[in-house]
Each structure stands twice: as structure tokens, then as C-alpha cells.
Design a protein around this motif. Sequence first.
Motif, PDB file in Angstrom:
ATOM      1  N   GLN A 124      -7.263  -6.348   7.096  1.00 55.72           N
ATOM      2  CA  GLN A 124      -5.907  -6.795   7.434  1.00 55.72           C
ATOM      3  C   GLN A 124      -5.043  -6.913   6.185  1.00 55.72           C
ATOM      4  O   GLN A 124      -3.879  -6.470   6.187  1.00 55.72           O
ATOM      5  CB  GLN A 124      -5.960  -8.141   8.155  1.00 55.72           C
ATOM      6  CG  GLN A 124      -4.564  -8.650   8.543  1.00 55.72           C
ATOM      7  CD  GLN A 124      -4.599  -9.991   9.245  1.00 55.72           C
ATOM      8  OE1 GLN A 124      -5.663 -10.500   9.599  1.00 55.72           O
ATOM      9  NE2 GLN A 124      -3.431 -10.581   9.458  1.00 55.72           N
ATOM     10  N   TYR A 125      -5.584  -7.484   5.119  1.00 55.66           N
ATOM     11  CA  TYR A 125      -4.832  -7.653   3.873  1.00 55.66           C
ATOM     12  C   TYR A 125      -4.380  -6.291   3.341  1.00 55.66           C
ATOM     13  O   TYR A 125      -3.215  -6.084   3.005  1.00 55.66           O
ATOM     14  CB  TYR A 125      -5.725  -8.366   2.855  1.00 55.66           C
ATOM     15  CG  TYR A 125      -5.042  -8.810   1.572  1.00 55.66           C
ATOM     16  CD1 TYR A 125      -3.669  -8.733   1.394  1.00 55.66           C
ATOM     17  CD2 TYR A 125      -5.813  -9.334   0.522  1.00 55.66           C
ATOM     18  CE1 TYR A 125      -3.063  -9.153   0.216  1.00 55.66           C
ATOM     19  CE2 TYR A 125      -5.209  -9.759  -0.656  1.00 55.66           C
ATOM     20  CZ  TYR A 125      -3.838  -9.664  -0.807  1.00 55.66           C
ATOM     21  OH  TYR A 125      -3.243 -10.072  -1.971  1.00 55.66           O
ATOM     22  N   GLU A 128      -1.713  -4.652   5.718  1.00 50.35           N
ATOM     23  CA  GLU A 128      -0.385  -5.274   5.684  1.00 50.35           C
ATOM     24  C   GLU A 128       0.382  -4.942   4.414  1.00 50.35           C
ATOM     25  O   GLU A 128       1.610  -5.049   4.387  1.00 50.35           O
ATOM     26  CB  GLU A 128      -0.510  -6.790   5.851  1.00 50.35           C
ATOM     27  CG  GLU A 128      -0.897  -7.195   7.272  1.00 50.35           C
ATOM     28  CD  GLU A 128      -0.992  -8.696   7.456  1.00 50.35           C
ATOM     29  OE1 GLU A 128      -0.991  -9.420   6.433  1.00 50.35           O
ATOM     30  OE2 GLU A 128      -1.061  -9.152   8.618  1.00 50.35           O
ATOM     31  N   GLU A 129      -0.310  -4.540   3.350  1.00 45.01           N
ATOM     32  CA  GLU A 129       0.385  -4.174   2.118  1.00 45.01           C
ATOM     33  C   GLU A 129       0.594  -2.662   1.987  1.00 45.01           C
ATOM     34  O   GLU A 129       1.200  -2.203   1.019  1.00 45.01           O
ATOM     35  CB  GLU A 129      -0.384  -4.694   0.897  1.00 45.01           C
ATOM     36  CG  GLU A 129      -0.472  -6.223   0.837  1.00 45.01           C
ATOM     37  CD  GLU A 129       0.865  -6.904   1.068  1.00 45.01           C
ATOM     38  OE1 GLU A 129       1.826  -6.617   0.323  1.00 45.01           O
ATOM     39  OE2 GLU A 129       0.979  -7.706   2.005  1.00 45.01           O
ATOM     40  N   GLN A 168       7.108  -7.564   1.573  1.00 40.70           N
ATOM     41  CA  GLN A 168       6.046  -6.910   0.800  1.00 40.70           C
ATOM     42  C   GLN A 168       6.409  -6.887  -0.683  1.00 40.70           C
ATOM     43  O   GLN A 168       5.552  -7.114  -1.544  1.00 40.70           O
ATOM     44  CB  GLN A 168       5.836  -5.476   1.300  1.00 40.70           C
ATOM     45  CG  GLN A 168       5.079  -5.363   2.610  1.00 40.70           C
ATOM     46  CD  GLN A 168       4.966  -3.921   3.056  1.00 40.70           C
ATOM     47  OE1 GLN A 168       5.978  -3.226   3.212  1.00 40.70           O
ATOM     48  NE2 GLN A 168       3.743  -3.453   3.268  1.00 40.70           N
ATOM     49  N   ASP A 493      11.671  -7.623   7.114  1.00 39.41           N
ATOM     50  CA  ASP A 493      10.350  -7.072   7.415  1.00 39.41           C
ATOM     51  C   ASP A 493      10.412  -5.620   7.882  1.00 39.41           C
ATOM     52  O   ASP A 493       9.420  -5.062   8.333  1.00 39.41           O
ATOM     53  CB  ASP A 493       9.614  -7.939   8.441  1.00 39.41           C
ATOM     54  CG  ASP A 493      10.485  -8.299   9.648  1.00 39.41           C
ATOM     55  OD1 ASP A 493      11.608  -7.750   9.752  1.00 39.41           O
ATOM     56  OD2 ASP A 493      10.045  -9.118  10.467  1.00 39.41           O
TER      57      ASP A 493
END
Length: 523
Positions: A124-125, A128-129, A168, A493
Motif C-alpha cells: 500500500q505504501y 500510494e506513492e 504526494q 489529491d
Amino acid sequence: MKKIFLYLSAFFISIIVFSSCSGGKNNASVSNKTGYAYNQKANGGFEVASKFKRGIGEGLIEIEGGEFIMGGSAVDIPGQDLGNYSYKREVTISSFYMDETEVSNTNWLEYLNWIRRNFPTDEQYYYEELPDTLVWRNPLSFNEPFVNNYLRHPAYKDYPVVGVSAKQAERYCVWRTDMVNEKLLRDKGYMNSFAVVNGTATGKNAPKTPIVKSEKPFNTDLYLNGQNDDKGPKAKEDLNPAAVAAAGTAPTGKKGAPMATRNVRLEDGVILQPYRLPTEAEWEYAALALIGNTKNQNIEEKKIYPWNGLGITSAKKRTRGQILANFKRGKGDYMGVGGALNDKAAFTEDVKSYLPNDFGLYNMAGNVNEWVADVYRAATYEQADALNPFRGNQFTNKDRDPSTGALKADKYGKPQMVKANSGKKQTWEELQASKTAGGETYNADQRGYRDEQSPLYGISTLVNDKSRVYKGGSWNDQAQWLNPATRRHMQEDDSSADIGFRCAMTMLGSSEIKASKGFKSKR
């Protein structure tokens, strides 16, 4: 003659002794209010940095601040609401640092590599980046090759990263802060060397005992709070009389005895300030770079672009005729005619392309638009403060364990933040009550709306508390958007193929970078 020489020697020695003991403002060894010596265990170990030399973060350029007319370079754009950016107001910007270039694909891939290396199972980390490479996909144009190639192929390694949201970009700034400060501390020997072979550290800053790898990556705030115990061979001596040297591992002092050590503190002037997104006012000031047109506090020539003149080509003899930015010259003209390309780029271009402005910053017009820190409101210029104007403050504090004072960290080793609960220092009783009862949060939001989203969003307005300003014009914009005063907005976002970013950093100490004649300030 010999007697005169002795008298003179004694006279100069007395001057030196007197000046060293007088506790004057330039003497950091003795208090000029109490007379007690600093930096001595016998006096309680109160430490004062003897000197401070301002350091500059990796990739940054010094921007000397000053007064300018925000919105002053604006030109009419047909069909656009001039109220969005043409309100002219005199403001002052403190000196700061800004990235010489936009953040590139290679810079972002370094970030992704760090995530994969430190959190190999956290999909997930990593996800998401990841930039949204689908920003290249358009129904009626063949941009599909960029979806897979633009971020990772070496042909674009020095091109600006796109498809990243403002959120981000902010998280990248936090990561970059920790990376740079960790390297600084290890290089100077305050922490141990990076190099580890078979469990044993090697290199000039290597300890005699094996390094035990920290469970979580380095974090600047946790380190400053003493929650990172990795002291190198040049660690600061702890002058607290109660401090005890760690058995068997502590560096030795001048007499060979184990020496009590401590982490670097903010008061030592070693740690760099956080990387962050520039404010809108900082970005516009840096893009205009009027410093090149200023003499004796008079601006000799105004600008409507980051360069002088009304045209888009260089007038300098050495570079005459060269296009000064990457933009769309006409509705269907992205790079000129084959055999004589104008800006030589259909899409983005290398972050060090074209001529820098008078601050030395590249691509402050064109290539990609750039995120800034401000929340968008049409009336920001009119309402914000005249010194360092900014809209978007949501004040937060680091969450601490009430009994130990330790910072609470999330699963990635970063401090957990909570909403500020007061606009001023609370009494001790109020502070203790807030720890147990929670207390009311302090809301200083002056952005225009206090709710998450206006009930009219999507009906009569596209502006809400997640609307973020971007500036600069891009490869996909015509020349009028290259004006530093123009401003547009998008949800923080969301992302686009024509929006990237660069980082900034607060400058501490004197705002003066270039000393005036006859005056020298302490930096």
C-alpha cells in the motif's frame, strides 16, 4: 627597548584577557547577564553554540527576500477572471531557499526505491506513492507509450516527474528532509557510518562494535527528541553533570576515559530545516527574480516573464533567438517545424533546459506547472498578510506521551500529529487537563470555509478546502500562462501530465545574503 617591548606585550595580553572575559555580545563562552561560563560541567552544563554558519540543503539556491508587488506582473488573459490574479499588493518575502530545478523522475524513483527497500512487504505504501502515469492517456491522442515509459525509461530520467498530487509532493518533502539530515549527521560522525560489512561497520566514522540496525528509518524529529540511539565517534559530549557514559561503547575523551555523549540538538545549529513546498508568494517572487533588475533599491525594469523583455526569445548576444521556455506556441504548435524546432520539446524536457533566471532557477516558466503550498481562494492577494502572505494554515502539534515526553510515532517511524488545541501557551493546569480530557481544538482556519467541502461544490463552485494553487505554465500552455502572477487550481489529491513541483526551505537568521557596503550582519 626590551623594557618597552615587555610593557607592550603585557598591555596587549591584558586586552585579550579582558575581551575574553568581558562577556560581550560576540563572546559565546560567558553569559553577559550572569557572568557564568557556558559549556562547562561545573556550571551545570548549559551549552551554547560558539558559532553558527548557515548551511544550505542539497539542491537548493539562496533566494534573498524583499519587497515586491504580488500580482504586479499580471497581464490580461482573454476569458479569464482577472480577480484571480491581478489584484496588486505590496508584500515582503523573507529570504528562503528553493530548488534549482524541478524534481525529476530519477529523484522520485529514488524515493520509491527507498520505500521498497525499507518496507518490502508494504504494498500500500509503495502504491500510494506511485505517480499516476495514466495522466498521459487521452481518448483522442496517441500518448500510450508515455504511460509505461515516462517515469522509468532512462530517456526521461532527468525530466520533471508528473502525475503526482500536492499531497504526494508534501510527503516527498518530509522523506527528503530525513534523508538529507541523516546523511549530514553520519558524514560528520555524529551518527555512525552507513557502511556495514558482515555486521561490522567500516569507514572513518565506524564504531568498534557492530551496528544494530534501527527497527524504523531515521526521522529528524524523533532524533532531536533523543529517540534515536546511534551515536558516532564524533558525537557531542554531554555536559550534563548527571550524564553517564554508556558502558563499553562510548567514545573516549581527551584523557582516554569513557565520555558521556548526546544527540545533536536544534540549539547546535547542525540540523537543516524541513524541505517543503514553497508558498505562492515565495514562488512568484523567485520566478520574477527582480534582483537582477534592482539597483540601490530601485527596480530599473519590470518583468512579465522570469526574463526581461516582452518576447519569448533571448536578446543576449551569445544566446540570441533561443526560445526561453518550453510551452505551446500556438493551438497546434508544441515544438515548431522539423529542421528548425523552437523549444525542441513536444512534451516535457530536461529539468536543466533553457536559461535560468537571475536567481539561477531553471524552468520557472514552462516545462511543467508547479504545486505550491497555498489553498486556492480568489481573494487571497487582497486578504493575506503583507509579510510572507500565505493561505492554508492548519496548525498541528506533535503528539507526545504525557508521562515520558516521547513523541508518538506511526508504523513508518514518523511523528503522529494532532490538531493544535490552543492559540497561546496554556497554563500548566490547562495543559494537564487537555491531556486527559482531550480539550477543544484550536481552529485558526482563515481559508474561507471551515467545512471540509462547500455544499455548493460541483454546483456553482469548484473551489473547496482541497483546492490547491499551481503556477508557472507548462509544455501544454500558451505563453500568457508563463507570467509568474497567473494562478490556477486543482484538487490537492489530483494530478496531471503538466504539473510537477520543486521544494523550498526556510532560511534562519539574517535575511541579508549579500552584505551592503559599510555594514556586515551576523548570519
